[in-house]
Design an enzyme around this catalytic site. Structure first.
Site, short mmCIF file in Angstrom:
data_model
loop_
_atom_site.label_atom_id
_atom_site.label_comp_id
_atom_site.label_asym_id
_atom_site.label_seq_id
_atom_site.Cartn_x
_atom_site.Cartn_y
_atom_site.Cartn_z
N GLU A 275 37.06 9.40 52.37
CA GLU A 275 36.80 9.21 50.94
C GLU A 275 36.66 10.50 50.15
O GLU A 275 35.84 10.58 49.24
CB GLU A 275 35.53 8.39 50.75
CG GLU A 275 35.61 7.00 51.36
CD GLU A 275 34.40 6.14 51.02
OE1 GLU A 275 33.33 6.70 50.85
OE2 GLU A 275 34.56 4.92 50.95
N GLU B 280 38.05 -0.13 55.34
CA GLU B 280 36.68 -0.65 55.14
C GLU B 280 36.69 -1.72 54.06
O GLU B 280 37.40 -1.60 53.06
CB GLU B 280 35.73 0.46 54.65
CG GLU B 280 35.41 1.52 55.66
CD GLU B 280 34.41 2.55 55.13
OE1 GLU B 280 33.56 2.20 54.28
OE2 GLU B 280 34.49 3.71 55.56
#
Ligand code: GAL
Length: 741
Positions: free
Chosen positions: A381, A454
């Site tokens: 991320e 995710e």
């Protein structure tokens, strides 16, 4: 020769003083066996800085005269987070980063006529210069020599590693590329190299080569070709082969498997067969001791994921994980997406160099695992950083020509520099039940290999003892995720956040330093309603599953009652009885879950005649497959604490010898009612008794968490029978026995 000796008995103290690098005394040290955590912490509400300090490990050892003329190396599997190693006062070097193995050569400094003193300075603070640190991260890295240590004694011509590449995997005649990483004091010509290939104990073939070994660090490459009758490594039948290479008098052995992987814009293919990836993310942390758990516990996590929950892929979020875990994934056929350490933050040039080194070390170590199908070469991320990610991708491709790279993004339309576009997505469950659309995510007008790494997680944290509607919501989000993944033909697959609850900083989760995002808790006890979503996707002939989404009572959900509810099951249909009356026959709810192999069932009303009365009765659910009842679940109208079950994961442990790591097993304590169901809301004290050659990890007395809890026991080195029992205020368990051999 190449001999590997376990080297796990150490002395430890929680401080580092000037001069510790040359001192030999052991005053103030305690004896420890690694894997070791620098500090045990409570289950929650600890201060996360408690494990952040500089400590000292010391080992005094003698070497055999037979080693004169040999080379001796020490190999650390993992130290969190920065280690400086000294032998007899001489600094051998430093390693930065908690998740990759490293070694130092001891040869020059070794003393044959007196004791040798090895000292390791372990810095477990979150140092800005070392990934994943520099900014806040949503996990803890704990501290200490938390993975195993080995001493390697070798001929001067040393082989440090071997990479095995399966060739022509889908052909009748296959091959193996063998690359030896050598380190020789001089160039050696005409060196005999024999390669032996085994399947289990059985020798498949042996071939002899003559090779030249270069001076210094280098490589030697040969290949076997035209191998017939070899089996593929698949998720159902993960056949492993072993290669032993004998270079002159030095040998090295490792396992691998024959499998071909392809991530494409139309999905993921294993050996040419399309497989939908369905997985979970794993943090490697455990209650009290953080990362410090030995082989058996690491292996057990892989077993829980593949054999119990039933997923086919795991992401080692957010760092390379234990070789024991990866070995077990190889044996079980559990695919792995392994990635470098990091979380949202990219540091300075030195930091980036370490991240590139992490790519190199991760692949160096992980190369032979057939389970690994994707290298994560982006900081989880993080923002775009084109040059940096050109470097991580180039390093991965240089090291491994057989596996693609991926990199986990969360910003849309991020630079697409990897082979697979990997995305954490936060759409599902927020505004609707869909995963993010890949073209919206990538900003591209064409499809690419696309994987969701995710979903769920922080969007619906759930404790095992939350009210049943909350838990049902959690389970449904996972069900939607699986369903939507199945329905999108272009999607390679998806992995939910996450497998097990984990420790974190106070800024995440409910402030108690635990993120309750797992489908199981930190003790690996399933949040049953949710794990049933995954388990119910398995073949009912192998394992019938039936789990209603609510607690059987009249007051746990809004407006009382128990409806509506879901039943997670792989049966053809389920009969629900209220008392002895058939309340409804339930079928898979295909209209809502058209993609899942076994759609959940939905119960929103029951036949009138059974409901028009005031009494509350027992409930029974019977699941049918092929017209026959295969599973029955009964729920008591008035659950009472009836039995405290003690369930060790293993009945036989290893005592282990000198310098070997200890053995562990988990023991689950489950307080059940008269129907054998966990008392979901039981909060009571529990005290454990462990007798015999094992000791408890963590406190001897604690509280049940929603009817159950677990504890790990560790062997103490002796053999015998261990008896484990427990007591709550109402229940005394029987003793369970574990043999230590
Ligand atoms: C993601 C992150 C994970 C975890 C998760 C919680 O953004 O990658 O490490 O923090 O959120 O939902």
């Amino acid at each position: 020769m190449r001999k590997i000796l376990p080297f796990n008995d150490w002395f430890y103290k929680e401080t580092w003083e000037n001069g510790d690098d040359i001192r030999v005394d052991l005053n103030g040290f305690e004896r420890v066996t690694v894997p070791h955590t620098n500090k045990e912490i409570p289950f929650n509400y600890f201060d996360e800085t408690e494990t952040m300090f500089v400590s000292c490990y010391r080992k005094v050892f003698q070497v055999s005269n037979e080693w004169k003329g040999k080379r001796v190396f020490i190999r650390f599997d993992g130290i969190s987070s920065v280690a400086e190693v000294f032998l007899n006062g001489k600094r051998l070097g430093e390693h930065k980063g908690a998740y990759t193995a490293f070694d130092f050569e001891l040869t020059e400094e070794l003393r044959y006529d007196s004791d040798n003193v090895l000292t390791v300075k372990v810095d477990s603070t979150e140092r800005d210069d070392v990934p994943p640190f520099g900014h806040l991260i949503d996990y803890l890295c704990y501290g200490g020599i938390y993975r195993e240590v080995e001493l390697i004694v070798s001929d001067p011509l040393a082989v440090s590693a071997m990479h095995l590449t399966p060739l022509d995997v889908l052909e009748e005649e296959k091959g193996i590329g063998i690359k030896l990483f050598t380190d020789s004091p001089k160039t050696e010509k005409d060196v005999p190299l024999s390669i032996l290939l085994y399947r289990g104990e059985e020798t498949v073939t042996e071939e002899l080569f003559t090779v030249t070994v270069p001076e210094g660090k280098g490589t030697v490459e040969v290949s076997l070709n035209g191998l017939k009758g070899l089996s593929l490594w698949t998720t159902e039948e993960p056949v492993l082969y072993t290669v032993k290479a004998v270079l002159k008098d030095t040998d090295i052995t490792d396992r691998f498997g024959f499998r071909e992987i392809r991530f494409t814009p139309t999905g993921f293919f294993l050996n040419g067969e399309k497989i939908k990836l369905c997985g979970l993310n794993r943090h490697q942390s455990y209650p009290y001791v953080g990362y410090a758990m030995p082989k058996r516990a690491q292996e057990r996590d892989a077993e829980i994921l593949k054999q119990e929950i039933g997923v086919n892929i795991v992401r080692t979020s957010h760092y390379p994980q234990s070789r024991h875990f990866l070995n077990r994934c190889d044996e079980l056929g559990l695919l792995v997406f392994e990635e470098i350490p990091g979380w949202q933050y990219i540091g300075d040039d030195g930091w980036k160099d370490l991240a590139v080194k992490n790519v190199e070390d991760m692949i160096m170590e992980g190369y032979n695992h057939p389970s690994i199908v994707l290298w994560g070469v982006r900081i989880n991320e993080s923002d775009n950083d084109f040059d940096f990610y050109e470097r991580t991708n180039a390093k991965a491709h240089e090291m491994d020509k057989t596996r693609p790279t991926g990199g986990v993004k969360y910003i849309e339309k991020a630079d697409f520099q990897e082979d697979v576009y990997v995305m954490n997505e936060f759409e599902l469950g927020k505004s609707d039940r869909r995963h993010i659309d890949q073209n919206m995510a990538t900003g591209l007008d064409h499809d690419v290999p696309f994987l969701i790494s995710e979903f769920v997680g922080a969007w619906h944290p759930t404790k095992r003892w939350d009210d049943s509607k909350h838990r049902e919501d959690f389970a449904l989000r996972h069900a939607w995720g699986i369903d939507e993944t199945a329905l999108d033909d272009r999607l390679c697959g998806s992995l939910a956040w996450c497998a097990f609850d984990y420790n974190t900083h106070y800024q995440f989760g409910p402030g108690d330093r635990v993120c309750y995002h797992g489908v199981s808790d930190m003790y690996r006890i399933p949040k049953k309603i949710c794990t049933a979503v995954y388990e119910s996707q398995q073949d009912p002939h192998v394992k019938p599953v039936l789990e209603p989404s609510i607690v059987w009572c009249n007051g746990d959900i809004d407006q009382c009652g128990f409806l509506p509810m879901y039943v997670f099951s792989n049966c053809d249909y389920v009969e629900f009885y209220f008392g002895n009356d058939l309340g409804r026959r339930l079928f898979p709810y295909r209209r809502q879950f058209g993609g899942m192999k076994h759609a959940p069932m939905y119960l929103d009303r029951v036949y009138d005649k059974i409901w028009n009365r005031w009494d509350w009765l027992d409930a029974t659910f019977v699941g049918y497959v092929d017209g026959k009842p295969v599973i029955t679940r009964k729920f008591a109208k008035d659950p009472k604490p009836t039995e405290l079950r003690v369930m060790p994961d293993d009945r036989v442990l290893k005592a282990q010898g000198v310098d070997e790591a200890y053995d562990v097993t988990r023991v689950v304590f489950d307080a059940v009612d008269q129907c054998g169901n966990t008392l979901d809301y039981l909060m009571d004290t529990i005290s454990f008794t462990v007798e015999g050659p094992a000791e408890l990890i963590g406190p001897a007395q604690t509280t049940m968490q929603g009817g159950c809890i677990a504890a790990w026991i560790r062997t103490t080195g002796e053999k015998g029978t261990v008896r484990i029992s427990a007591r709550t205020s109402k229940l005394q368990s029987k003793a369970a026995e574990v043999t230590v051999e």
